[in-house]
Design an enzyme around this catalytic site. Sequence first.
Site, PDB file in Angstrom:
ATOM      1  N   HIS A 263       0.822  -1.210   0.000  1.00 56.32           N
ATOM      2  CA  HIS A 263       0.000   0.000   0.000  1.00 56.32           C
ATOM      3  C   HIS A 263       0.854   1.258   0.000  1.00 56.32           C
ATOM      4  CE1 HIS A 263      -3.085  -2.812   0.924  1.00 56.32           C
ATOM      5  NE2 HIS A 263      -2.628  -3.063   2.125  1.00 56.32           N
TER       6      HIS A 263
ATOM      7  N   HIS B 101      -6.750  -4.756  -0.996  1.00 61.08           N
ATOM      8  CA  HIS B 101      -5.974  -5.999  -0.892  1.00 61.08           C
ATOM      9  C   HIS B 101      -6.298  -6.938  -2.028  1.00 61.08           C
ATOM     10  CE1 HIS B 101      -6.279  -4.484   3.234  1.00 61.08           C
ATOM     11  NE2 HIS B 101      -5.046  -4.899   3.320  1.00 61.08           N
TER      12      HIS B 101
END
Lengths: 331, 331, 208, 208
Positions: free
Chosen positions: A57, A219
């Site tokens: 991320h 995700h």
Amino acid sequence: MKKLLNDPAQAVDESVEGFGLAHADLVEVRTDPLFVVRRQRPPHGTVAVVSGGGAGHEPLHAGFVGEGMLDAAVPGAVFTSPTPDQVGAAFVAADAGGGVLAIVKNYTGDVLNFETAAELADAEGVTVRTVLVHDDVAVEDSLYTAGRRGVGGTVMVEKIAGAAAARGDDLDAVAALAERASAAVRSMGVALHAPTVPHVGRPSFDLADDEIEIGIGIHGEPGRHRIPMASADEITKMLVEPVADDLGLANGEKVLLFVNGMGGTPPSELYVVYRAARRLLEERGVTVERSLVGSYVTSLEMQGCSVTVMRLDDELTGLWDAPVHTPALRW
Amino acid sequence: MKKLLNDPAQAVDESVEGFGLAHADLVEVRTDPLFVVRRQRPPHGTVAVVSGGGAGHEPLHAGFVGEGMLDAAVPGAVFTSPTPDQVGAAFVAADAGGGVLAIVKNYTGDVLNFETAAELADAEGVTVRTVLVHDDVAVEDSLYTAGRRGVGGTVMVEKIAGAAAARGDDLDAVAALAERASAAVRSMGVALHAPTVPHVGRPSFDLADDEIEIGIGIHGEPGRHRIPMASADEITKMLVEPVADDLGLANGEKVLLFVNGMGGTPPSELYVVYRAARRLLEERGVTVERSLVGSYVTSLEMQGCSVTVMRLDDELTGLWDAPVHTPALRW
Amino acid sequence: MLDVAWARTWVQAAAVAVADAKDELTELDRQIGDADHGFNMDRGFQAAAAKVVDAPAETVGDVLKLVAMTLMSTVGGAAGPLYGTAFLRAAKVTTAPELGPDDVVALLEAALEGVVARGKAAVGEKTMVDAWTPAAAAAASARDAGADAVGVLEAALRAAEEGAASTVPLLATKGRASYLGERSQGHLDPGARSTVVLLAAALEAARA
Amino acid sequence: MLDVAWARTWVQAAAVAVADAKDELTELDRQIGDADHGFNMDRGFQAAAAKVVDAPAETVGDVLKLVAMTLMSTVGGAAGPLYGTAFLRAAKVTTAPELGPDDVVALLEAALEGVVARGKAAVGEKTMVDAWTPAAAAAASARDAGADAVGVLEAALRAAEEGAASTVPLLATKGRASYLGERSQGHLDPGARSTVVLLAAALEAARA
Ligand SMILES: Nc1ncnc2c1ncn2[C@@H]1O[C@H](COP(=O)(O)OP(=O)(O)O)[C@@H](O)[C@H]1O
Ligand SMILES: Nc1ncnc2c1ncn2[C@@H]1O[C@H](COP(=O)(O)OP(=O)(O)O)[C@@H](O)[C@H]1O
Ligand SMILES: [Mg+2]
Ligand SMILES: [Mg+2]
Ligand SMILES: [Mg+2]
Ligand SMILES: [Mg+2]
């Protein structure tokens, strides 16, 4: 799958090592267990703000370690929350005597590992308070889910908490402001192309050439529904409206608008979305007082974006504007 | 092709409009003809630094308009250099009485259009000096090419020139420093996946699933050769060595190392490349004194990266470190 | 004989079985999660197997505690703390030199309690609880019916397999799959599947 | 009759022809350039056609000047200044009410000079110069051999076509294709091709 990597099993370690080398003026990378901590320690008694989560991320979270934001960040494996020993070690290293505020994105894995880590830190005399970020309106917040996910709004919560800590607020006050930021922020995302987790080697979900996925997480989880490809204006509407509705934004309110790239989307497209989002908010009589456009909460090389809106009041605006000096955010 | 766009023919205008809205504190967007100019005018007599080129490389150039870097930027259509009337209008608008330094990436189109624009500005009494950026070692600099292309090193030349102008250097001095920066900087890039120009709708070149292209430019031009996919360390070596060799870097020298993402590559991978590049330079006895890692000179959503190295001396280091406040670069 | 040697063999067998199942578990997680379960479990069990090889251990409990600590510090994600707590609780009730039928039941019940204590999921929420719950119950029934320790394990494995299969039609209401709402239906839960893999390894070790 | 009406018709015909050739030109540019030549030319000629429709113009030169200014401010890239200068130079030598064979030769020679003045390319460098040069030469020969204005144009077009075709095996040493080195060989130069498209439109307009 083509990626700029060596052994996928070493990718996170190598990336964090490179990050540490590039930003040695601001951060220090500790290994065994792995975490990133501010090089310049804050004054004794200051609340330490710590976050973490699965890798993939970036720049979240390590990119926000520095003055006025995070004191430490803990990267797990790709899309996998870090382990309690890592998180616990970061809590202990970051604590400057004022206790630790942990900012946790609401995922079962993160919640459980940070919970265990807080117990470990407590055993070493470090007080940890936790604030959850759960801003993703794509997930229904009900008994029938693990609760809303933490996504783009994490940047806002981390910035607000870090600014509160930097001005000397105590742990209760920092936690209360982080909670307030968390309660004021909502997000929703779209994917045009799924990310590929290095060790998996194929996209996390399959999208046809003319399909997009609305309500994705960060995700590679599939989203809520799949629709035919649409224009940027149409897509932006599908993101902004549920966010604005859920926040209950009324005529005359002030907000921060954050258009976030998912890693594989260039800035030019993000500004097209920003323009559309801003128009939609203005049509509601909402004033965009602060803006952030860029790829700050990514999902590897996923193509797509998310729109985050935070309701502003004078205190939140002031804390957002407060100086910040980190690898990824600086003013 | 899936992109966050409305009508491809309007994409640049809409994106620049969004950019202007998001950064209204720093920039002003003018239309008919289209260009971006600093909102806060510099003191009278200051040299204005102006650049521009085809769109699709964001944040270059408009993202660098602000204090300490560019006074104006001129975006053309995607991968197409802007027209003389646009560039000429930007020259005239940016001029603060100290003349204009034009920073031009060395492409036939940019050179010709900026040349014509300089004639137009001259007719309005605005003096324009031009410095070419030609840092791409993938192109042989010989009679048999249009000369080396300007790529990642453009950021360094724009920053150095902007800092020189901001401290009050006159046009000759700013031009000389920009030339010095341009002479000290070299780059080389790789593509894992080609970009798709919106109005074309298919990738600019075709790469098999296990192939990469070494020596690519930033306009979807194919590169110099195609090789099987390799590890990040191996690929980085293919970028760093020709750059370091061409610069003739010797033991004990100091450099700035810039690892640039091409638009579709996430930060995590860039730091893996940075780590490898830094090791290779250190093995040569070269010290990395300054670093920049991020997607600053993109090629739409191309996957890949470039490595730029600039030889530093005290003056260049000082100008690099000088304050900058733009949408994309700030310290 | 379910003694400390068995426990060591179990861990080695689990490491092999998880490695074999890595792609399968990851693919299951790709469908309704984030495509990491196989990697998380594999990372954890390779580490556990390496630790257990020459660490001193006198009882089954000693081995399970080592596994618990290793999983906790290497797996991450949801599965790390869940399996870590399961093994930690199981370790506490397996201090006898050799496990009899009662001890095997106690091990499974403690593991289940650990998972539920951490994850707060009930049966039917499409998690590993749907494998552990019938496993513990079937173990108790087998014991009551007079099965030996290995027979109890056999019954547990069979019930876990059925329990895992029962997750396919379920709508997930816990964990990452819950974000999918109705789209979570029609898929096997990865954690329920890895539970089966671990219990199968335990039985295999008992027969070896 | 190659008068101002012809010039207007030429521009309209060119706009149609460039629109038709847009994908072809872009694909040629995709192979050895940056995939924009068709779009650049189309943007420019749509704008030029729109301008020319009702703008006052008394001579061919007036029309060509308008085209030049429009291309200059709408095309961008390398082709914008090159074609812009070509039309600007051509405008200066086409002030007669009607163009005779000599005027057509002068137009083509002026255009070629404009391209060379701006781009500094010689024949054989795989650019539009490889189409303009034989076009101007063939025009002069045809005029010398007694052809009328339309005949001169015809000869120019045929030579431009051959010149464009001759670029295929060439190694580019100017423009973006030069970055490719030997990989530029085996492809038709997009600018040479668009030159043919423009001359074909001129002839079509003359015959209409
Ligand atoms: N609250 C919970 N209680 C019990 N098991 C859970 C819970 N949440 C998730 N799980 C189990 O964890 C598995 C996912 O593990 P893993 O993929 O390793 O973690 P993550 O979801 O963090 O990526 C699920 O398949 C499910 O069996
Ligand atoms: N120096 C030059 N002299 C003459 N023609 C040139 C030169 N450089 C490029 N060209 C022509 O321009 C064409 C490319 O135009 P275009 O694609 O519109 O511009 P760009 O290369 O800037 O994208 C080439 O095919 C070639 O014919
Ligand atoms: Mg995970
Ligand atoms: Mg171009
Ligand atoms: Mg998972
Ligand atoms: Mg081109």
